[in-house]
Structure formats: structure tokens, C-alpha cells
Design a protein around this motif. Structure first.
Motif, PDB file in Angstrom:
ATOM      1  N   PRO A 230      15.467  -9.553  -1.277  1.00  0.00           N
ATOM      2  CA  PRO A 230      14.278  -9.550  -2.145  1.00  0.00           C
ATOM      3  C   PRO A 230      14.617  -9.839  -3.608  1.00  0.00           C
ATOM      4  CG  PRO A 230      14.168  -7.742  -0.577  1.00  0.00           C
ATOM      5  CD  PRO A 230      15.527  -8.346  -0.411  1.00  0.00           C
ATOM      6  N   VAL A 231      15.749  -9.331  -4.104  1.00  0.00           N
ATOM      7  CA  VAL A 231      16.234  -9.736  -5.428  1.00  0.00           C
ATOM      8  C   VAL A 231      17.235 -10.862  -5.195  1.00  0.00           C
ATOM      9  CG1 VAL A 231      17.404  -9.049  -7.539  1.00  0.00           C
ATOM     10  CG2 VAL A 231      15.886  -7.426  -6.374  1.00  0.00           C
ATOM     11  N   GLN A 232      16.847 -12.078  -5.544  1.00  0.00           N
ATOM     12  CA  GLN A 232      17.643 -13.256  -5.225  1.00  0.00           C
ATOM     13  C   GLN A 232      18.745 -13.530  -6.239  1.00  0.00           C
ATOM     14  OE1 GLN A 232      17.067 -16.289  -2.725  1.00  0.00           O
ATOM     15  NE2 GLN A 232      16.940 -14.302  -1.716  1.00  0.00           N
TER      16      GLN A 232
ATOM     17  N   ALA B 102       0.814  -1.219   0.000  1.00  0.00           N
ATOM     18  CA  ALA B 102       0.000   0.000   0.000  1.00  0.00           C
ATOM     19  C   ALA B 102       0.842   1.262   0.000  1.00  0.00           C
ATOM     20  CB  ALA B 102      -0.941  -0.005   1.206  1.00  0.00           C
ATOM     21  N   PHE B 103       1.936   1.277   0.761  1.00  0.00           N
ATOM     22  CA  PHE B 103       2.697   2.523   0.868  1.00  0.00           C
ATOM     23  C   PHE B 103       3.442   2.871  -0.427  1.00  0.00           C
ATOM     24  CE2 PHE B 103       6.298   5.162   2.435  1.00  0.00           C
ATOM     25  CZ  PHE B 103       5.522   6.267   2.776  1.00  0.00           C
TER      26      PHE B 103
ATOM     27  N   ASP C  78       7.856  -3.363  -7.272  1.00  0.00           N
ATOM     28  CA  ASP C  78       7.879  -4.726  -6.723  1.00  0.00           C
ATOM     29  C   ASP C  78       9.047  -4.940  -5.772  1.00  0.00           C
ATOM     30  OD1 ASP C  78       6.046  -6.944  -8.580  1.00  0.00           O
ATOM     31  OD2 ASP C  78       6.295  -4.895  -9.296  1.00  0.00           O
ATOM     32  N   THR C  79      10.223  -4.468  -6.165  1.00  0.00           N
ATOM     33  CA  THR C  79      11.391  -4.681  -5.313  1.00  0.00           C
ATOM     34  C   THR C  79      11.228  -4.001  -3.968  1.00  0.00           C
ATOM     35  OG1 THR C  79      12.432  -2.813  -6.443  1.00  0.00           O
ATOM     36  CG2 THR C  79      13.008  -5.016  -7.215  1.00  0.00           C
ATOM     37  N   THR C  80      10.653  -2.794  -3.959  1.00  0.00           N
ATOM     38  CA  THR C  80      10.436  -2.088  -2.698  1.00  0.00           C
ATOM     39  C   THR C  80       9.364  -2.774  -1.874  1.00  0.00           C
ATOM     40  OG1 THR C  80      11.047  -0.008  -3.773  1.00  0.00           O
ATOM     41  CG2 THR C  80       9.922   0.144  -1.662  1.00  0.00           C
ATOM     42  N   VAL C  81       8.296  -3.220  -2.524  1.00  0.00           N
ATOM     43  CA  VAL C  81       7.232  -3.933  -1.807  1.00  0.00           C
ATOM     44  C   VAL C  81       7.806  -5.131  -1.062  1.00  0.00           C
ATOM     45  CG1 VAL C  81       5.185  -5.394  -2.110  1.00  0.00           C
ATOM     46  CG2 VAL C  81       5.340  -3.198  -3.298  1.00  0.00           C
ATOM     47  N   HIS C  82       8.646  -5.906  -1.723  1.00  0.00           N
ATOM     48  CA  HIS C  82       9.167  -7.114  -1.079  1.00  0.00           C
ATOM     49  C   HIS C  82      10.306  -6.792  -0.119  1.00  0.00           C
ATOM     50  CE1 HIS C  82       6.350  -9.298  -3.403  1.00  0.00           C
ATOM     51  NE2 HIS C  82       6.895  -8.961  -4.553  1.00  0.00           N
TER      52      HIS C  82
END
Length: 418
Positions: A286-288, A146-147, A243-247
Motif C-alpha cells: 500500500p505504501v509504494q 468503514a472499519f 489511509d495506509t490502513t484503509v488501503h
């Protein structure tokens, strides 16, 4: 791990993109690190780096380990990419340089300083509104997703309509860096529609006149980049900025919900908030993975990676390498996590990492002011992605305190941004 390629290079038959590995990558990471500095993965005819030393070295050596052949399994030397390659992620100097300079300036300290106060206010409003509905919620959709979806598209300057497309587009993009498996197939029916929507948001007339996107187009008007490059640079923000920030936010929220002593430390020491996010990025990565391609025969220890072959860099494995980190499997706010490769390294290091850090700082500051404790309230669920270590659900329960009032030893202030 008993078979070898030639006489020396260890091999591993595990599929790194299988659901078992995506659910729990640690056993494979350990096996690859233990096997040696480079391991051959015959399933995809690629090489793997899982130790910190080799991953770091490949990330900073863009001449030997190029990005221009694609940072996914697909080799752009021989295969046509499914979309125009990224000018930042999938390009090397000199093609990479001007777009990188422009985006680095657009996302620089001056821009973030202007956003700081507003993002803290937005975070406080989001947390306050969420807690009005009770003290239990799912931290992934309610906070971690959400943020960023609230503040980042505004900062870029895209319209509010259609923002729900950002997450599925990013999810497919990061899946497409892997093989053509079921995860890619699941997103393929919608990729045309999603790509068209994202491309539409990159046009000058679709953007507000005071956001990151407008500043990129202004750089084109100055001649810093071409007008043909401008929409692709805007696209880089929309592709990799959500996406990267969300995870990453999901990772730090999960870490703190499962480490109550670390949450207590964070609330008592607000200055640790930024370090908490970086430690979570190291711990959870988060980025594997990302790929590079050898530009010539490259010696790694006693082994040779042949010219033109893909190398799969296991960022998550490097970030927990015992040779580099003390107690690497521990989430520890007393650790100095600097040097982790969760944002990459070298000239391809994530240009938006400071934006992600500011989002995390704002959200954690607001949550720490209202939540005296945070803990898991039910089973968690992973979201599988070929590249990302992602979450679908993290149910949490908090014990709240009022935002205002005199601080006490059990209710310390947490106003790192004030």
C-alpha cells in the motif's frame, strides 16, 4: 535503458508518478530491478533503488540516507515544507527519538490488548449490519474504509464530527510526497481547510481524556516530550494512521477475493489471519515509495549517489524482488512474509503497524465467520496517489453462513481473537 550517466549508472526516463505507472507499476519495477542496484531518473534528477538489498539497506542507514530532508521529492535542505515536518517521519535522531519513544509506548501491547475485544465486537457488528443489506457490496467503502474510520478515531480520542476529513487529508499528504502534478493540484484547494481541522483535533482540549491523544499530552506533562511537540505527535497518528490502513485492508480483501483457495485456507486456519495481512502488504505494498536524501557521496555497487541527492526507494518493487522472494508475484498464505518493507524498516519503521494488524485481524475474523466464500462481483477500480497503491472500488459477492452453530468441514470457526 540504453543511456548512462557518466559511464556506468543506468538511467530510466519513465515518470514513476505518471498515471500509467500508478495504475500498473510492475513493468517499471521489473525494469529498475533488472537495470542494477541504482538507477538515475533524469526527469526529477533523482536516484532509484528497486532491489530489496538496496532498499532495505537505505531504510536502516539513517545516517547515510536521512529522512530529515523530507521523505518526499521536496528537499528540505533547500525548500520550505508545506506544513511543519513530522517529528517521526521527517526527522532523524536525536530529534526523532523522544517522540518515537512516546508513541511506541502509547501504541504498545498494553494499549492494544485493551482494544482487542472491543474492536472484534465492532467488526462483528459492522459485518452483520452490512450483510443485512445483501451479499454484494463494495469492499472499499463498506469494510476497508468503514472499519478504520469507526475504531481508530475513537482510539485516538477525536470527536465524531468532521471525521470525513481524515481520508482526503491523508490522500493529499501522500500525494504531496511526489511532484507537483495533477493529483496534488486536485487536493490543493482544500488543503488549508483540511490542515486546520486536523490541527484542531490535536489540541489537548479537543481530545477525550482516555485515548491515544490524551496519553501523548500526559507524556508532555511528564517531560518525556515538550508541550510544543505533543500536537505534532498526535498529528502523526491522524496523518498516517488511516489511509495506509484503509488501503492495507483493501489489499488483503482484494487478494482473498481473487484467491479462493487462500480464503478457504484462512477460514480453516484462523491462525493464518495475521500472516494474510502481512502477505497482502508485501504483495500489494500500500505504501509504494518513500524518499531519502544522501548525506554524503555514497557508493552503491560501482555507482555513486552524490551528496544531497534524493533517492526514491521503491518499496513495492523490493517486496516482489525475485532475489529475495520465491514466486514473489504470488499471494501465498504458506509464505513467511516477515522481512517485507511494506512498513519500512529500521528506526523509522511504521510505529503504528501493530494497530493496523489488529484492525485487520478483527475485520478478517468477523468476515470469515460470516462469509463462506468471497469473490469479485464486478470490475475493480484503482485510486491513483503519488505514494500509495490505493483502491477506489472492489465489488465483491459473498456466500454467507450464520455466525452461530456447530462447526462443520464447510463452515469452520474463525475466531482467532477469541
Amino acid at each position: 535503458m540504453s543511456t548512462t550517466l557518466g559511464s556506468t549508472t543506468p538511467t530510466n526516463d519513465t515518470d514513476p508518478f505518471s498515471h500509467d505507472v500508478l495504475e500498473n507499476p510492475q513493468p517499471l519495477h521489473t525494469a529498475l530491478r533488472d537495470a542494477g542496484p541504482v538507477v538515475y531518473l533524469p526527469k526529477y534528477d533523482i536516484y532509484a533503488f528497486a532491489r530489496y538489498e538496496q532498499v532495505h539497506a537505505a531504510l536502516v542507514d539513517w545516517q547515510g540516507f536521512q529522512s530529515a530532508a523530507g521523505v518526499g521529492l521536496s528537499n528540505f535542505r533547500f525548500e520550505k515544507p508545506w506544513r511543519p515536518p513530522s517529528l517521526l517521519l521527517e526527522a532523524d535522531p536525536p530529534r526523532h527519538d523522544a517522540p518515537r519513544r512516546v508513541l511506541s509506548k502509547v501504541l504498545g501491547p498494553r494499549s492494544l490488548h485493551k482494544l482487542r475485544r472491543q474492536w472484534l465486537t465492532d467488526a462483528e457488528e459492522l459485518v452483520d449490519h452490512l450483510l443485512m443489506d445483501g451479499d454484494e457490496f463494495d469492499a472499499v467503502p463498506s469494510l476497508a474504509a468503514a472499519f478504520p474510520l469507526r475504531v481508530f478515531p475513537d482510539a485516538v480520542g477525536i470527536p465524531k464530527t468532521g471525521r470525513e476529513n481524515l481520508l482526503p487529508y491523508g490522500d493529499h499528504l501522500f500525494n504531496a510526497f511526489g511532484p507537483q502534478n495533477d493529483l496534488v493540484a486536485e487536493g490543493s484547494p482544500h488543503v488549508g481547510e483540511l490542515s486546520a481541522w486536523v490541527s484542531g483535533q490535536c489540541a489537548r482540549d479537543a481530545l477525550t481524556d482516555n485515548g491515544f491523544g490524551a496519553h501523548i499530552w500526559a507524556a508532555a506533562d511528564r517531560g518525556d516530550i515538550t508541550h510544543e511537540q505533543a500536537p505534532l505527535v498526535v498529528r502523526s497518528l491522524l496523518s498516517a494512521g488511516v489511509d495506509t490502513t484503509v488501503h492495507g485492508l483493501s489489499a488483503v480483501l482484494y487478494a482473498l477475493a481473487t484467491h479462493p483457495d487462500q480464503w478457504l485456507r484462512l477460514r480453516h486456519e484462523p491462525a493464518s489471519i495475521r500472516a494474510a495481512f502481512d502477505e497482502a502488504v508485501r504483495w500489494e505494498s500500500p505504501v509504494q515509495t518513500f524518499f531519502r536524501t544522501a548525506t554524503t557521496d555514497i557508493r552503491v555497487g560501482d555507482h555513486i549517489v552524490p551528496d544531497g541527492h534524493k533517492i526514491l526507494m521503491f518499496l513495492g518493487a523490493a517486496n516482489r524482488a525475485p532475489r529475495r522472494w520465491t514466486n514473489p508475484d504470488s499471494f501465498d498464505l504458506t509464505r513467511d512474509p516477515s522481512g517485507h518493507v511494506g512498513f519500512g524498516m529500521g528506526l523509522h519503521q511504521c510505529v503504528g503497524q501493530h494497530v493496523a494488524r489488529l484492525e485487520a485481524e478483527a475485520l478478517l475474523t468477523a468476515l470469515a465467520e460470516r462469509a463462506q466464500t468471497i469473490e469479485l462481483a464486478g470490475p475493480t477500480k484503482r485510486h491513483h496517489n503519488n505514494t500509495l497503491r490505493a483502491w477506489e472500488s472492489i465489488p465483491v459477492r459473498v456466500r454467507t453462513v450464520r455466525r452461530s452453530g456447530a462447526p462443520t468441514t464447510t463452515d469452520p470457526p474463525a475466531r482467532a481473537l477469541r
